[in-house]
Design a protein around this motif. Structure first.
Motif, PDB file in Angstrom:
ATOM      1  N   LYS A 281       0.832  -1.207   0.000  1.00  0.00           N
ATOM      2  CA  LYS A 281       0.000   0.000   0.000  1.00  0.00           C
ATOM      3  C   LYS A 281       0.869   1.261   0.000  1.00  0.00           C
ATOM      4  N   TYR A 282       1.978   1.216   0.742  1.00  0.00           N
ATOM      5  CA  TYR A 282       2.883   2.368   0.772  1.00  0.00           C
ATOM      6  C   TYR A 282       3.503   2.608  -0.599  1.00  0.00           C
ATOM      7  N   PHE A 283       3.973   1.529  -1.218  1.00  0.00           N
ATOM      8  CA  PHE A 283       4.591   1.666  -2.540  1.00  0.00           C
ATOM      9  C   PHE A 283       3.612   2.290  -3.533  1.00  0.00           C
TER      10      PHE A 283
ATOM     11  N   GLU B 285       0.766   3.992  -2.843  1.00  0.00           N
ATOM     12  CA  GLU B 285       0.328   5.335  -2.440  1.00  0.00           C
ATOM     13  C   GLU B 285       1.365   6.392  -2.801  1.00  0.00           C
ATOM     14  N   TYR B 286       2.639   6.071  -2.574  1.00  0.00           N
ATOM     15  CA  TYR B 286       3.699   7.059  -2.816  1.00  0.00           C
ATOM     16  C   TYR B 286       4.392   6.886  -4.172  1.00  0.00           C
ATOM     17  N   LYS B 287       3.862   5.975  -4.974  1.00  0.00           N
ATOM     18  CA  LYS B 287       4.375   5.744  -6.334  1.00  0.00           C
ATOM     19  C   LYS B 287       5.874   5.452  -6.340  1.00  0.00           C
ATOM     20  N   ILE B 288       6.261   4.504  -5.490  1.00  0.00           N
ATOM     21  CA  ILE B 288       7.649   4.067  -5.397  1.00  0.00           C
ATOM     22  C   ILE B 288       7.773   2.692  -6.045  1.00  0.00           C
TER      23      ILE B 288
END
Length: 285
Positions: free
Chosen positions: A10-12, A14-17
């Protein structure tokens, strides 16, 4: 692990990483999360060709990548490996051959990648075979040599500077700093400078390093403290607020990261990566 992978996924997204994929479980979890967001998310796959740290061991990478190709919400955008011993030509060429062979057999089943990368700083300099269509410079971005003997022109760009915050005149046979590791041999001027191991300046430089003040070298004396170092000025005069260069250049004098890493019995990577985030950064073009 699935709950951890789900959280990271989800972090990846959400932050487009763009994440590195090192195992199938993470790939499958990321695919499920991407499906919920109704997107196809780019990833880079890491193949272990001899570092033995992270990634798909090269002997199983082919089957793992084939399985990942079936995950409809992942875009296998990139693939890479990591050179473990770029100073060793034979082993480095062995790693490159393994990596190329994996790319070759994947291409036969129409699995291709937009980005292919392998070269670290030394790989960029010494191994054209490792360049592919992307490289990963690290240490050379600072103008620092990854090894001593390379035929490659680099310009150091990083400086570490502080200021004198205290001055005192001390007598002969005066101990300086913790554990009395330095005793003055004559009457001298001691300057206290605002920098220490909490800033990433190694304790291993105690009684070894030099600094530059007004285009003169001076010795660091006593142990490196948490937030301070002491400098022996001899009979030279200085003022509160005078600039002190710990890494960098002043006219014809220079102190390099390589210099202090050798004195501290470590590697240049550790010096630059440990510089504290509390140190103000000034960027110059």
């Amino acid at each position: 692990l699935s709950s951890v992978f789900s959280k990271f996924s989800k972090y990846f997204i959400e932050y487009k990483i763009t994440p590195t994929i090192t195992n199938l479980e993470f790939a499958k979890t990321l695919n499920k999360v991407a499906e919920k967001f109704n997107i196809v998310f780019p990833v880079h796959i890491k193949v272990d060709t001899g570092m033995n740290r992270l990634g798909f061991v090269h002997s199983v990478a082919y089957n793992a990548i084939k399985e990942m190709k079936r995950l409809s919400h992942l875009n296998l955008e990139g693939i890479f490996t990591h050179l473990s011993s770029a100073e060793d030509k034979d082993f480095t060429m062995y790693q490159i051959r393994i990596f190329k062979n994996i790319l070759k057999i994947l291409k036969k089943i129409n699995i291709n990648f937009k980005y292919i990368h392998c070269a670290n700083s030394l790989g960029i300099i010494n191994y054209k075979e490792s360049h592919f269509n992307m490289v990963r410079p690290g240490l050379i971005l600072y103008g620092i040599r990854p090894i001593d003997n390379i035929n490659f022109k680099l310009k150091p760009i990083l400086s570490l500077k502080s200021k004198i915050i205290f001055l005192k005149r001390v007598k002969k046979n005066t101990p300086i700093g913790y554990s009395r590791t330095f005793i003055t041999e004559k009457d001298t001027n001691i300057a206290t400078v605002a920098c220490g191991y909490a800033d990433g300046y190694p304790v291993g430089l105690s009684n070894k390093a030099k600094v530059i003040i007004k285009n003169n070298f001076f010795n660091l004396v006593g142990r490196v403290c948490m937030d301070h170092i002491m400098i022996d000025l001899g009979d030279k005069k200085a003022s509160l607020g005078d600039e002190v260069i710990l890494i960098g250049k002043d006219k014809d004098l220079i102190i390099t990261v390589e210099d202090i890493s050798k004195l501290a019995d470590t590697i240049p990577y550790e010096i630059v990566s440990r510089l504290s985030l509390k140190i103000p950064r000034i960027y110059k073009s």
